[in-house]
Design a protein around this motif. Structure first.
Motif, PDB file in Angstrom:
ATOM      1  N   GLN A  15     -13.800  31.556 -39.828  1.00 65.44           N
ATOM      2  CA  GLN A  15     -12.778  30.569 -39.641  1.00 65.44           C
ATOM      3  C   GLN A  15     -11.348  31.099 -39.583  1.00 65.44           C
ATOM      4  N   ASP A  16     -11.016  31.897 -40.351  1.00 67.85           N
ATOM      5  CA  ASP A  16      -9.670  32.498 -40.149  1.00 67.85           C
ATOM      6  C   ASP A  16      -9.470  33.189 -38.880  1.00 67.85           C
ATOM      7  N   ILE A  17     -10.495  33.836 -38.466  1.00 68.81           N
ATOM      8  CA  ILE A  17     -10.193  34.623 -37.126  1.00 68.81           C
ATOM      9  C   ILE A  17     -10.201  33.310 -36.173  1.00 68.81           C
ATOM     10  N   ALA A  21      -6.744  33.192 -33.541  1.00 65.60           N
ATOM     11  CA  ALA A  21      -6.794  33.344 -32.234  1.00 65.60           C
ATOM     12  C   ALA A  21      -6.332  32.218 -31.768  1.00 65.60           C
ATOM     13  N   GLY A  22      -6.158  31.021 -32.230  1.00 68.79           N
ATOM     14  CA  GLY A  22      -5.830  29.857 -31.703  1.00 68.79           C
ATOM     15  C   GLY A  22      -4.268  29.656 -31.605  1.00 68.79           C
ATOM     16  N   GLU A  23      -3.509  30.594 -32.284  1.00 69.07           N
ATOM     17  CA  GLU A  23      -2.069  30.399 -32.392  1.00 69.07           C
ATOM     18  C   GLU A  23      -1.393  30.780 -31.109  1.00 69.07           C
ATOM     19  N   PRO A  24      -1.829  31.659 -30.303  1.00 64.54           N
ATOM     20  CA  PRO A  24      -1.202  31.929 -29.032  1.00 64.54           C
ATOM     21  C   PRO A  24      -1.205  30.821 -28.257  1.00 64.54           C
ATOM     22  N   PHE A  25      -2.150  29.910 -28.219  1.00 69.71           N
ATOM     23  CA  PHE A  25      -2.189  28.628 -27.240  1.00 69.71           C
ATOM     24  C   PHE A  25      -0.959  27.822 -27.648  1.00 69.71           C
ATOM     25  N   ARG A  26      -0.211  27.970 -28.859  1.00 72.10           N
ATOM     26  CA  ARG A  26       0.798  27.185 -29.212  1.00 72.10           C
ATOM     27  C   ARG A  26       2.004  27.411 -27.957  1.00 72.10           C
ATOM     28  N   GLU A  27       2.120  28.727 -27.717  1.00 68.48           N
ATOM     29  CA  GLU A  27       3.110  29.138 -26.894  1.00 68.48           C
ATOM     30  C   GLU A  27       2.912  28.645 -25.480  1.00 68.48           C
ATOM     31  N   ASP A  35      -4.091  23.800 -33.299  1.00 64.66           N
ATOM     32  CA  ASP A  35      -4.232  23.125 -34.471  1.00 64.66           C
ATOM     33  C   ASP A  35      -5.541  22.513 -34.680  1.00 64.66           C
ATOM     34  N   ASP A  36      -6.377  22.699 -33.823  1.00 65.76           N
ATOM     35  CA  ASP A  36      -7.889  22.331 -33.952  1.00 65.76           C
ATOM     36  C   ASP A  36      -8.613  23.052 -35.036  1.00 65.76           C
ATOM     37  N   ASP A  37      -9.371  22.372 -35.849  1.00 65.37           N
ATOM     38  CA  ASP A  37      -9.948  22.985 -36.914  1.00 65.37           C
ATOM     39  C   ASP A  37     -11.001  23.868 -36.422  1.00 65.37           C
ATOM     40  N   PRO A  38     -11.313  24.796 -37.078  1.00 64.52           N
ATOM     41  CA  PRO A  38     -12.508  25.765 -36.758  1.00 64.52           C
ATOM     42  C   PRO A  38     -13.863  25.114 -37.029  1.00 64.52           C
ATOM     43  N   LEU A  39     -15.042  25.382 -36.384  1.00 66.52           N
ATOM     44  CA  LEU A  39     -16.141  25.151 -36.779  1.00 66.52           C
ATOM     45  C   LEU A  39     -16.506  24.856 -38.724  1.00 66.52           C
ATOM     46  N   PRO A  40     -17.218  23.873 -38.911  1.00 66.76           N
ATOM     47  CA  PRO A  40     -17.304  23.755 -40.622  1.00 66.76           C
ATOM     48  C   PRO A  40     -18.308  24.862 -40.882  1.00 66.76           C
ATOM     49  N   GLN A  80     -18.510  30.135 -28.640  1.00 67.43           N
ATOM     50  CA  GLN A  80     -17.425  30.510 -29.326  1.00 67.43           C
ATOM     51  C   GLN A  80     -17.186  32.039 -29.139  1.00 67.43           C
ATOM     52  N   VAL A  81     -16.375  32.700 -28.512  1.00 65.13           N
ATOM     53  CA  VAL A  81     -15.917  33.908 -28.676  1.00 65.13           C
ATOM     54  C   VAL A  81     -14.437  33.864 -29.172  1.00 65.13           C
ATOM     55  N   SER A  82     -14.100  34.408 -30.494  1.00 67.12           N
ATOM     56  CA  SER A  82     -12.906  34.608 -30.886  1.00 67.12           C
ATOM     57  C   SER A  82     -12.440  36.119 -31.269  1.00 67.12           C
ATOM     58  N   VAL A  83     -11.317  36.446 -31.169  1.00 63.79           N
ATOM     59  CA  VAL A  83     -11.015  37.703 -31.558  1.00 63.79           C
ATOM     60  C   VAL A  83      -9.501  37.748 -32.329  1.00 63.79           C
ATOM     61  N   HIS A  84      -9.508  38.313 -33.431  1.00 60.86           N
ATOM     62  CA  HIS A  84      -8.003  38.512 -34.120  1.00 60.86           C
ATOM     63  C   HIS A  84      -7.060  38.958 -33.371  1.00 60.86           C
TER      64      HIS A  84
END
Length: 173
Positions: A15-17, A21-27, A35-40, A80-84
């Motif tokens: 969830q932290d990753i 990984a979502g933060e760059p979308f803000r730019e 701001d979307d919550d990760p999967l529960p 989902q594929v996410s990388v820190h």
């Protein structure tokens, strides 16, 4: 990086990753994605229990990226594929996808599929470089399962930005 199955204790790290990984979308003016919550945790646990969650770990065996998959219409669908961001642009996502491709071949699946944003550099353009091709609305490989995933994503608000389904055929061993 080494890839292995995720374990229950590290699901909060996934969830932290996802958040990082979502933060760059803000730019890119996509704050809703950032701001979307990760999967529960219970959903992540179901992927883990079913053997459909893998992590890329560093030398300290700490997850730095992860991949979740579903089987959709005979293909391994990347849910989902996410990388820190601390380890982005080092091939971690590619390694996870190639790992899934090997697993999918072993399971007799025909392709890898995913849905993604078309105008985000680390989304559709990136996957295109990895051998995925976009599926047009009339493409016979745009299956009912992929159409249902796209509809669910649109209902979640993701269609506010251009999206596409993509497919990469898997060569038979």
């Amino acid at each position: 990086m080494r890839i292995r199955a995720a374990v229950s204790a590290e699901l909060p790290l996934l969830q932290d990753i996802e958040r990082a990984a979502g933060e760059p979308f803000r730019e890119l003016g996509m704050a809703a994605i950032a701001d979307d919550d990760p999967l529960p945790l219970d959903v992540l646990e179901s992927y883990r229990e079913d053997g459909r969650a893998w992590v890329a770990v560093d030398l300290a065996d700490r997850p730095r990226g992860y991949l979740l998959t579903d089987t959709v219409d005979g293909a391994a669908h990347i849910e989902q594929v996410s990388v820190h961001p601390d380890v982005s642009r080092r091939g971690v996502g590619r390694e996870l996808i190639e790992y899934l491709a090997a697993v999918a071949r072993e399971r007799g699946l025909s392709a890898l599929t995913l849905t993604t944003f078309t105008e985000v550099p680390w989304n559709a353009p990136y996957y295109h470089r990895l051998g995925f091709r976009p599926l047009a609305k009339a493409d016979p490989e745009l299956t009912e399962g992929l159409r249902a995933i796209s509809a669910a994503e649109a209902a979640h608000g993701l269609s506010a930005w251009p999206r596409v389904c993509m497919r990469r055929a898997l060569a038979r061993p």
